[in-house]
Design a protein around this motif. Structure first.
Motif, mmCIF file in Angstrom:
data_model
loop_
_atom_site.group_PDB
_atom_site.id
_atom_site.type_symbol
_atom_site.label_atom_id
_atom_site.label_comp_id
_atom_site.label_asym_id
_atom_site.label_seq_id
_atom_site.Cartn_x
_atom_site.Cartn_y
_atom_site.Cartn_z
ATOM 1 N N THR A 15 53.777 22.481 12.947
ATOM 2 C CA THR A 15 54.003 23.853 12.482
ATOM 3 C C THR A 15 55.381 23.939 11.844
ATOM 4 O O THR A 15 56.280 23.162 12.163
ATOM 5 C CB THR A 15 53.920 24.847 13.659
ATOM 6 N N ILE B 212 57.291 26.605 12.114
ATOM 7 C CA ILE B 212 58.128 27.315 13.078
ATOM 8 C C ILE B 212 58.647 26.334 14.138
ATOM 9 O O ILE B 212 57.940 25.434 14.549
ATOM 10 C CB ILE B 212 57.323 28.471 13.727
ATOM 11 N N GLU C 43 54.202 32.253 13.325
ATOM 12 C CA GLU C 43 54.568 31.610 12.054
ATOM 13 C C GLU C 43 54.093 32.439 10.876
ATOM 14 O O GLU C 43 54.837 32.634 9.893
ATOM 15 C CB GLU C 43 53.964 30.206 11.993
#
Length: 197
Positions: free
Chosen positions: A43, A45, A115
């Motif tokens: 990811t 994030i 996110e």
């Protein structure tokens, strides 16, 4: 997990009942040994996991809130992520009162929601044993008074993982005053001389 802990879990040494339950503790570990590793999705994030190996009462939520405050002071867009449990509604309300909280039955889904809303960092209150996520930073929390209890894993003792697993972690957070501090530090450094306290 809202579980009333047996008193013998926090004895400094295992008693007879703990030894009788020890074979069941080994059985509890079997599924984990044969569990297929989930494909870890990357990811954008960043993730900070505040978890524990001692069951409950280690200050995870308080530390999560403090980390969020520090990040907000630095103008970093951070949020909380927590797996949804009906038994943890009080903790969820507390986190919601201190910042944005994303919950889901799967932590990864909650991270993806964060996110998608443009958050830079997700602070996970719990989830240290969730193998589906590769965290950027992990804190293992302990309470100085209870420390590791009798040292056995569930149900013979209060540990989710054997204390030897601390060799796989870099950061430990000790919650409490100065109780047992030097003794705990000595034990931690013997397990992992590179650990950050």
């Amino acid at each position: 997990m809202n579980l009333k802990k047996p008193k013998f879990w926090d004895h400094k040494k295992p008693n007879t009942l703990a030894y009788l339950l020890l074979p069941i503790s080994y059985l509890f570990k079997l599924p984990r040994l044969f569990k297929r590793k989930s494909k870890i999705k990357k990811t954008k994030i960043k993730t900070i996991c505040v978890g524990n190996i001692y069951l409950g009462g280690t200050g995870k939520t308080s530390l999560s809130i403090k980390i969020n405050e520090i990040l907000n002071e630095r103008k970093i867009k951070a949020c909380f992520v927590k797996k949804f449990y009906f038994t943890q509604l009080d903790e969820q309300k507390l986190l919601e009162s201190r910042g944005k909280l994303f919950t889901s039955s799967k932590r990864l889904d909650a991270i993806n929601l964060a996110e998608n809303e443009g958050y830079e960092i997700a602070i996970l209150d719990d989830g240290l044993q969730d193998d589906s996520i590769k965290y950027d930073l992990r804190f293992v929390c302990f309470n100085n008074i209870n420390w590791i209890g009798n040292g056995f894993t569930i149900p013979a003792g209060p540990l989710r993982e054997n204390i030897v697993s601390l060799k796989n972690y870099k950061h430990v957070f000790l919650n409490g005053n100065l109780e047992n501090l030097n003794d705990i530090k000595d034990k931690l450094y013997k397990l992992n001389s590179n650990i950050n306290l």
